[in-house]
Design a protein around this motif. Structure first.
Motif, mmCIF file in Angstrom:
data_model
loop_
_atom_site.group_PDB
_atom_site.id
_atom_site.type_symbol
_atom_site.label_atom_id
_atom_site.label_comp_id
_atom_site.label_asym_id
_atom_site.label_seq_id
_atom_site.Cartn_x
_atom_site.Cartn_y
_atom_site.Cartn_z
ATOM 1 N N LEU A 40 13.245 1.463 -3.751
ATOM 2 C CA LEU A 40 13.132 1.461 -4.752
ATOM 3 C C LEU A 40 12.711 -0.330 -5.841
ATOM 4 O O LEU A 40 11.795 -0.202 -6.459
ATOM 5 C CB LEU A 40 13.978 1.829 -5.546
ATOM 6 N N PRO A 41 13.429 -1.186 -5.175
ATOM 7 C CA PRO A 41 12.632 -2.478 -5.438
ATOM 8 C C PRO A 41 10.950 -2.741 -5.350
ATOM 9 O O PRO A 41 10.714 -3.751 -5.821
ATOM 10 C CB PRO A 41 14.110 -3.817 -5.031
ATOM 11 N N ARG A 42 11.245 -2.067 -4.110
ATOM 12 C CA ARG A 42 9.570 -2.463 -3.494
ATOM 13 C C ARG A 42 8.608 -1.600 -4.572
ATOM 14 O O ARG A 42 7.052 -2.536 -4.318
ATOM 15 C CB ARG A 42 9.603 -2.219 -1.869
ATOM 16 N N ALA A 43 9.204 -1.041 -4.269
ATOM 17 C CA ALA A 43 7.954 0.320 -4.722
ATOM 18 C C ALA A 43 8.051 -0.159 -6.539
ATOM 19 O O ALA A 43 6.643 0.313 -7.444
ATOM 20 C CB ALA A 43 8.403 2.073 -5.607
ATOM 21 N N LEU A 44 8.694 -0.720 -7.371
ATOM 22 C CA LEU A 44 9.534 -1.141 -8.741
ATOM 23 C C LEU A 44 9.585 -1.919 -8.833
ATOM 24 O O LEU A 44 11.030 -2.049 -9.647
ATOM 25 C CB LEU A 44 10.116 0.591 -9.196
ATOM 26 N N PRO A 45 9.497 -3.347 -9.226
ATOM 27 C CA PRO A 45 9.197 -4.323 -8.753
ATOM 28 C C PRO A 45 10.074 -4.354 -10.673
ATOM 29 O O PRO A 45 10.985 -5.974 -10.402
ATOM 30 C CB PRO A 45 8.711 -5.843 -8.365
ATOM 31 N N ASP A 46 9.037 -4.400 -11.439
ATOM 32 C CA ASP A 46 9.161 -4.163 -12.491
ATOM 33 C C ASP A 46 10.638 -3.699 -13.075
ATOM 34 O O ASP A 46 11.235 -4.536 -13.954
ATOM 35 C CB ASP A 46 8.146 -4.321 -13.670
ATOM 36 N N LEU A 47 10.909 -2.963 -13.257
ATOM 37 C CA LEU A 47 12.038 -1.982 -12.705
ATOM 38 C C LEU A 47 12.897 -2.753 -12.461
ATOM 39 O O LEU A 47 13.794 -2.637 -13.356
ATOM 40 C CB LEU A 47 11.980 -0.661 -12.558
ATOM 41 N N TYR A 48 13.293 -2.644 -10.635
ATOM 42 C CA TYR A 48 13.898 -3.139 -10.533
ATOM 43 C C TYR A 48 14.526 -4.370 -10.948
ATOM 44 O O TYR A 48 16.134 -5.157 -11.154
ATOM 45 C CB TYR A 48 13.161 -3.235 -8.768
ATOM 46 N N SER A 49 13.567 -5.152 -11.180
ATOM 47 C CA SER A 49 14.045 -7.064 -12.345
ATOM 48 C C SER A 49 14.901 -6.975 -13.122
ATOM 49 O O SER A 49 16.299 -8.128 -13.236
ATOM 50 C CB SER A 49 12.844 -8.092 -11.922
ATOM 51 N N GLU B 52 11.662 7.112 -9.137
ATOM 52 C CA GLU B 52 12.665 7.219 -8.369
ATOM 53 C C GLU B 52 11.821 8.402 -7.465
ATOM 54 O O GLU B 52 12.001 8.246 -5.893
ATOM 55 C CB GLU B 52 13.622 7.208 -8.655
ATOM 56 N N ARG B 53 11.022 9.148 -7.872
ATOM 57 C CA ARG B 53 10.729 9.940 -6.921
ATOM 58 C C ARG B 53 9.941 9.259 -5.819
ATOM 59 O O ARG B 53 9.606 9.331 -4.360
ATOM 60 C CB ARG B 53 10.439 11.200 -7.492
ATOM 61 N N ALA B 54 9.200 8.092 -6.276
ATOM 62 C CA ALA B 54 8.088 7.120 -5.775
ATOM 63 C C ALA B 54 9.211 6.551 -4.084
ATOM 64 O O ALA B 54 8.610 7.404 -3.144
ATOM 65 C CB ALA B 54 7.327 6.459 -6.141
ATOM 66 N N ALA B 55 9.973 6.239 -4.470
ATOM 67 C CA ALA B 55 11.718 5.769 -3.762
ATOM 68 C C ALA B 55 11.725 6.789 -2.935
ATOM 69 O O ALA B 55 11.524 6.336 -1.764
ATOM 70 C CB ALA B 55 12.489 5.001 -4.685
ATOM 71 N N GLU B 56 12.074 7.679 -3.123
ATOM 72 C CA GLU B 56 12.396 8.770 -2.329
ATOM 73 C C GLU B 56 11.464 9.793 -1.504
ATOM 74 O O GLU B 56 11.230 9.578 0.378
ATOM 75 C CB GLU B 56 12.547 10.116 -2.868
ATOM 76 N N LEU B 57 10.189 9.555 -1.679
ATOM 77 C CA LEU B 57 9.000 9.877 -0.683
ATOM 78 C C LEU B 57 9.108 8.397 0.555
ATOM 79 O O LEU B 57 8.643 9.422 1.601
ATOM 80 C CB LEU B 57 7.251 9.897 -1.473
ATOM 81 N N LEU B 58 9.521 7.416 0.182
ATOM 82 C CA LEU B 58 9.275 6.075 1.089
ATOM 83 C C LEU B 58 10.228 6.482 2.084
ATOM 84 O O LEU B 58 9.605 6.282 3.226
ATOM 85 C CB LEU B 58 8.661 4.801 -0.295
ATOM 86 N N VAL B 59 11.235 6.509 1.540
ATOM 87 C CA VAL B 59 12.378 7.110 2.035
ATOM 88 C C VAL B 59 12.147 8.317 3.509
ATOM 89 O O VAL B 59 11.781 8.542 4.624
ATOM 90 C CB VAL B 59 13.663 7.011 1.243
ATOM 91 N N LEU B 60 11.707 9.448 2.764
ATOM 92 C CA LEU B 60 10.661 10.702 3.488
ATOM 93 C C LEU B 60 9.617 10.069 5.149
ATOM 94 O O LEU B 60 10.173 10.744 5.535
ATOM 95 C CB LEU B 60 10.879 11.811 3.029
ATOM 96 N N ALA C 23 0.569 -0.896 -0.234
ATOM 97 C CA ALA C 23 0.775 0.123 -0.474
ATOM 98 C C ALA C 23 1.151 1.087 -0.154
ATOM 99 O O ALA C 23 0.855 2.351 -0.777
ATOM 100 C CB ALA C 23 -0.610 0.058 1.586
ATOM 101 N N PRO C 24 1.649 1.399 0.715
ATOM 102 C CA PRO C 24 2.687 2.675 0.946
ATOM 103 C C PRO C 24 3.747 2.579 -0.768
ATOM 104 O O PRO C 24 3.388 3.568 -0.746
ATOM 105 C CB PRO C 24 3.524 2.287 2.472
ATOM 106 N N GLU C 25 4.011 1.750 -1.238
ATOM 107 C CA GLU C 25 4.492 2.226 -2.052
ATOM 108 C C GLU C 25 3.640 2.228 -3.679
ATOM 109 O O GLU C 25 4.363 3.155 -4.430
ATOM 110 C CB GLU C 25 5.357 0.710 -2.676
#
Length: 148
Positions: free
Chosen positions: A126-135, A107-115, A15-17
């Motif tokens: 990043l891998p949790r928010a974007l598993p397709d990109l990460y893979s 990548e801004r989504a990953a930064e939001l999650l860190v903030l 949900a957060p991602e």
């Protein structure tokens, strides 16, 4: 909004991602337009000046929205939280645009999650928010075990 709700119901653990990605997809393009427009009007404006404008705008918006949430009755805490989180996402994306970072980039989504302290660092977010990109990235093979 229905698509987001369906995605969250299908994958509640993310949900957060999913919310961060939706914020970037929805608010990011507007933040980019805002920064470009201000740079056209004020060509000498630097990133610090634009960031200060964004900060004033969204701090004020969060305060007004929080006060307005008082009229939501029993749902006031939920409404207030949503307004504050949406304002924070708007602020982060507008500040990113102020400093010439693409506010619509995933990548801004990953930064939001860190903030928001959902994840300790973007390498985890990043891998949790974007598993397709990460893979498909160069990180996947060498760091796969780091994110389990």
């Amino acid at each position: 909004m229905r698509a987001l709700l369906a995605r969250v119901l299908d994958h509640p653990g993310f949900a957060p991602e999913l919310l961060a990605l939706t914020a970037v997809e929805t608010l990011g393009p507007r933040a980019g337009v805002w920064a470009r427009r201000l740079r056209e009007i004020y060509p000498l404006a630097d990133g610090d000046g634009l960031a200060r404008l964004a900060t004033r705008r969204f701090v004020r918006q969060a305060a007004v929205g929080g006060a307005g949430a008082a009229f939501a009755g029993a749902f006031a805490p939920v409404v207030e939280l949503a307004v504050v989180l949406w304002s924070q996402a708007n602020l982060v994306l507008h500040v990113a645009a102020a400093y010439d970072r693409d506010p619509a980039h995933p990548e801004r989504a990953a930064e939001l999650l860190v903030l928001a302290q959902v994840h300790p660092v973007t390498v985890v977010a990043l891998p949790r928010a974007l598993p397709d990109l990460y893979s498909r990235s160069r990180w996947s093979a060498s760091h796969r075990g780091d994110f389990a």
